[in-house]
Enzyme design. Structure first.
Site, PDB file in Angstrom:
ATOM      1  CB  SER A   1     -59.628   5.201  32.243  1.00  0.00           C
ATOM      2  OG  SER A   1     -59.902   6.552  32.456  1.00  0.00           O
TER       3      SER A   1
ATOM      4  CE  LYS B   1     -63.132   7.074  32.364  1.00  0.00           C
ATOM      5  NZ  LYS B   1     -62.139   7.907  31.686  1.00  0.00           N
TER       6      LYS B   1
ATOM      7  CE1 TYR C   1     -64.694   7.580  35.922  1.00  0.00           C
ATOM      8  CE2 TYR C   1     -63.802   9.385  37.238  1.00  0.00           C
ATOM      9  CZ  TYR C   1     -63.730   8.554  36.135  1.00  0.00           C
ATOM     10  OH  TYR C   1     -62.696   8.703  35.250  1.00  0.00           O
TER      11      TYR C   1
ATOM     12  CE1 TYR D   1     -59.384   7.743  28.083  1.00  0.00           C
ATOM     13  CE2 TYR D   1     -57.016   7.420  28.001  1.00  0.00           C
ATOM     14  CZ  TYR D   1     -58.215   7.302  28.663  1.00  0.00           C
ATOM     15  OH  TYR D   1     -58.238   6.737  29.887  1.00  0.00           O
TER      16      TYR D   1
ATOM     17  CB  VAL E   1     -53.946   7.842  34.276  1.00  0.00           C
ATOM     18  CG1 VAL E   1     -54.458   8.666  33.132  1.00  0.00           C
ATOM     19  CG2 VAL E   1     -54.868   7.848  35.455  1.00  0.00           C
TER      20      VAL E   1
HETATM   21  N1  GLN Z   1     -59.657   8.489  37.724  1.00  0.00           N
HETATM   22  C1  GLN Z   1     -59.035   9.085  36.576  1.00  0.00           C
HETATM   23  C2  GLN Z   1     -59.713  10.398  36.205  1.00  0.00           C
HETATM   24  O1  GLN Z   1     -60.890  10.518  36.296  1.00  0.00           O
HETATM   25  C3  GLN Z   1     -59.083   8.113  35.441  1.00  0.00           C
HETATM   26  C4  GLN Z   1     -58.517   8.678  34.173  1.00  0.00           C
HETATM   27  C5  GLN Z   1     -57.820   7.675  33.307  1.00  0.00           C
HETATM   28  O2  GLN Z   1     -57.426   6.590  33.699  1.00  0.00           O
HETATM   29  N2  GLN Z   1     -57.581   8.101  32.094  1.00  0.00           N
HETATM   30  O3  GLN Z   1     -59.054  11.335  35.842  1.00  0.00           O
END
Ligand code: GLN
Length: 341
Positions: free
Chosen positions: A82, A85, A208, A260, A278
């Site tokens: 993530s 992003k 993505y 988050y 994650v």
């Molecule tokens: N690729 C992961 C997903 O889309 C990324 C989520 C994350 O790092 N929180 O679930």
């Protein structure tokens, strides 16, 4: 949040980092004081992430003058997930500008987990912000490029410019997520039903998923973050990656949404814009000063690295990074009282 900072005094934010040796020592201390912790659990909803060595722990700070400090496993690579992003958002904001990307993707916190479908429904199909999966997939779809392959190439080269080296995708991580990402596919279809995504939704999820599988180290994250701290110029390569205005916009989005539904607690404890992933990475930016990159795979229940949060909390205090921590004007250590009226 348990920041493991009891007894660590908040140093006032003076606009400057302490000298090189002091930063070096504090990076090592942030590593040492959190190394033994085994709190949290490794993510395994993307099956391959469950196979990581949970003991890995790296801490890095990159300064805006290009110096980089490291401790522990700061050069071990892991998938950015993530955290991508934040940087893809910056690249898209550079193309579209403040107002349009603000309106199309949004900047408000959903208050719900990163992969929430309900958040999309509750907001009439608006993705709300680019740091949750719905907003991130919609943002990826806005990347320049006539085809999915062109968008992917722009993302890979753009994130490489932030890192100052050519980043590679981990094909195994990509494959593992591509086989199990039905939820993200559903989110993209839902956005399509609301007319909120450009292009083929499943192709955009694929791009993505690739961006999330790019390999970085804690050192890379620190340099990428330091580019956002340095008005958009990578302090190691000297190359401009984005404009100073886009840095400002990106960091304000991170401040309210980077962790988050824990973003409020993060700002309360650490007082800096940050972004977690994650696989266990976190990047945290001290505007005008530098950035912290951490890696430790065990996560809290919101999906944020436990030791990464603690090491960052320590450094925010010890290095005087918290943007809300002022001292009294003119006092030597910034902490002395003024006169009483
Ligand atoms: N690729 C992961 C997903 O889309 C990324 C989520 C994350 O790092 N929180 O679930």
């Amino acid at each position: 949040m348990d920041t493991n900072t009891a007894g660590v005094e908040q140093t006032a934010n003076t606009g400057q980092l302490p000298g090189w040796d002091a930063v070096d020592e504090q990076v090592l201390e942030a590593y040492r004081r959190n190394r033994e912790s085994t709190d949290g659990v490794v993510a395994d909803y993307i099956p391959i992430l469950g196979a990581v060595d949970p003991e890995l722990f790296g801490v890095s700070v990159a300064e805006v003058d290009g110096g980089v400090h490291v401790a522990g496993d700061a050069d071990v690579e892991f998938s950015i997930q993530s955290i991508s992003k934040a940087f893809v958002y910056a690249l898209v904001a550079e193309e579209f500008g403040h107002d349009e990307v603000g309106e199309r993707v949004g900047v408000n916190n959903t208050g719900l987990p990163f992969n929430s479908v309900i958040a999309v429904e509750l907001n009439g199909g608006h993705p709300m912000n680019p740091m949750v999966n719905a907003g991130a997939i919609a943002t990826t779809a806005l990347m320049p490029g006539a085809t999915a392959a062109e968008k992917w190439e722009h993302i890979r080269s753009g994130l490489s410019a932030f890192a100052g080296r050519q980043l590679q995708m981990d094909g195994v991580v990509y494959g593992s997520e591509a086989e199990t990402n039905q939820r993200n596919q559903a989110i993209a279809r839902l956005l399509q039903s609301y007319g909120r995504i450009d292009g083929d939704p499943l192709e955009m999820v694929d791009v993505y998923t690739r961006q999330c599988a790019l390999l970085v180290s804690a050192r890379d994250l620190a340099v990428m973050g330091a580019t956002l701290a340095d008005g958009g110029v990578n302090p190691v390569t000297g190359n401009r990656v984005i404009s100073a205005d886009v840095c400002r916009d990106t960091l304000s989005v991170l401040a309210s949404t980077g962790l988050y539904e824990r973003s409020g607690e993060w700002l309360f404890d650490i007082g800096l814009p940050g972004k977690s992933g994650v696989a266990g990475g976190i990047v945290t930016v001290a505007p005008g000063k530098g950035a912290i990159g951490t890696f430790s795979p065990r996560l809290d229940s919101a999906g944020n690295s436990v030791r990464g949060q603690r090491a960052t909390a320590y450094l925010s205090r010890a290095l005087g990074l918290n943007i809300f921590a002022s001292g009294v004007h003119g006092s030597i250590d910034g902490n002395k009282q003024g006169s009483t009226p």
